[in-house]
Scaffold this motif. Sequence first.
Motif, PDB file in Angstrom:
ATOM      1  N   ASN A   1       7.209  -0.188  -7.508  1.00 57.49           N
ATOM      2  CA  ASN A   1       7.817   1.138  -7.505  1.00 57.49           C
ATOM      3  C   ASN A   1       9.216   1.011  -8.090  1.00 57.49           C
ATOM      4  OD1 ASN A   1       6.079   3.156  -5.559  1.00 57.49           O
ATOM      5  ND2 ASN A   1       5.840   1.006  -4.988  1.00 57.49           N
TER       6      ASN A   1
ATOM      7  N   GLY B   1       4.091  10.684  -1.229  1.00 62.04           N
ATOM      8  CA  GLY B   1       3.273  10.780  -2.427  1.00 62.04           C
ATOM      9  C   GLY B   1       3.965  10.321  -3.700  1.00 62.04           C
TER      10      GLY B   1
ATOM     11  N   ASN C   1       9.560   6.526  -9.650  1.00 60.25           N
ATOM     12  CA  ASN C   1       8.382   6.301 -10.495  1.00 60.25           C
ATOM     13  C   ASN C   1       8.258   7.355 -11.591  1.00 60.25           C
ATOM     14  OD1 ASN C   1       7.599   3.976  -9.100  1.00 60.25           O
ATOM     15  ND2 ASN C   1       6.466   5.156  -7.566  1.00 60.25           N
TER      16      ASN C   1
ATOM     17  N   GLU D   1       0.844  -1.191   0.000  1.00 59.75           N
ATOM     18  CA  GLU D   1       0.000   0.000   0.000  1.00 59.75           C
ATOM     19  C   GLU D   1       0.878   1.239   0.000  1.00 59.75           C
ATOM     20  OE1 GLU D   1      -2.338  -0.392   3.509  1.00 59.75           O
ATOM     21  OE2 GLU D   1      -0.645  -0.049   4.868  1.00 59.75           O
ATOM     22  N   GLN D   2       0.274   2.367  -0.329  1.00 57.65           N
ATOM     23  CA  GLN D   2       1.045   3.607  -0.287  1.00 57.65           C
ATOM     24  C   GLN D   2       1.452   3.897   1.156  1.00 57.65           C
ATOM     25  OE1 GLN D   2      -0.873   7.509  -0.952  1.00 57.65           O
ATOM     26  NE2 GLN D   2       0.673   7.860  -2.555  1.00 57.65           N
TER      27      GLN D   2
ATOM     28  N   VAL E   1       3.553   4.314  -4.757  1.00 58.51           N
ATOM     29  CA  VAL E   1       2.229   3.766  -5.047  1.00 58.51           C
ATOM     30  C   VAL E   1       2.156   2.352  -4.491  1.00 58.51           C
ATOM     31  CG1 VAL E   1       1.970   5.144  -7.139  1.00 58.51           C
ATOM     32  CG2 VAL E   1       2.973   2.845  -7.288  1.00 58.51           C
ATOM     33  N   ALA E   2       0.936   1.876  -4.314  1.00 57.27           N
ATOM     34  CA  ALA E   2       0.745   0.464  -4.006  1.00 57.27           C
ATOM     35  C   ALA E   2       1.096  -0.341  -5.248  1.00 57.27           C
ATOM     36  CB  ALA E   2      -0.689   0.208  -3.586  1.00 57.27           C
TER      37      ALA E   2
END
Length: 294
Positions: free
Chosen positions: A267, A260, A219, A191-192, A263-264
């Motif tokens: 990466n 931020g 990313n 998860e984030q 990401v889930a």
Amino acid sequence: MALAPPHRAPRASALLPARASGDVRRISLTWQQPGSFDAASFTVHGQRVHKSPAPRLRPSEDHLLATVREPLFLHHGLAPQGERWEYLVQALDRAGAVQAASDAVEATSRTSVTVTGHPVATVGSFNGQGLELALSPSGFVRYQSVFPADVDFTHGRDRADTSWSYLQPGPDDAWAGRRGHRFRLRFWLDEQPEDDLDLALWLTDRHPVRAGAAGLLVNGRRLDPLIFADEVEPPETPAGGDVPGHGAGPAYIERSLRRGLFVAGENILEIVKDQGSWIAYDALGIFARTAPAF
């Protein structure tokens, strides 16, 4: 008849304003040139502070850390847990006589995220050696044949001793094609993250005068570049300095990465050596500030 006064050794007549600041595994000590004369050299004395108040620091052979010609001393190789040190600087004339001195100044090196953090994805062992990485310790001449498409490493699947080169060339390196080289670290997040993460990039060595910089992307988003040069670099390349093992020595870069950016799922962290010459890795890692929940 009046007698001549007895001869006395000259006393330091000027004060050297000095300041010290800590970073990961090192402390930087700077001071001003004395205005009354041109110093031929400076002696740097220091002692580790284990308790307060510390015994008074006095210049002596036991406390001598270095003799330098420029008003800067970089105290390398301190513990990742952080160390507190006290320093004193003396300015010497050409005859070796003390003409100015600083007051004692203190600083504490910064505790590494490799100590405080929780590993999310790492390559290498953060042990100051880098021997567990591919091509180490001297196989850099085979870089282009072993890594023709550079490094693309997946945490949890690939092995550091075969899939992450200990050395990342730059566009100034003829033996690596005089082009930029991109290293990728892929890792998975369920998860984030709820908090920012931290990057730790430790080097065992870098080119002494052309270490330059590298682009950093997470990313696909480009961040501030990674700078590998010290505040003061040698005026010319030492003999053999174009090859690893004869460079400027270790460097420790640690910085925060905004939550931020992640990401889930998969990466990708990228280090793009698009400036200067080679860097030699000790280890690389992404660290969380709180332990992951299971």
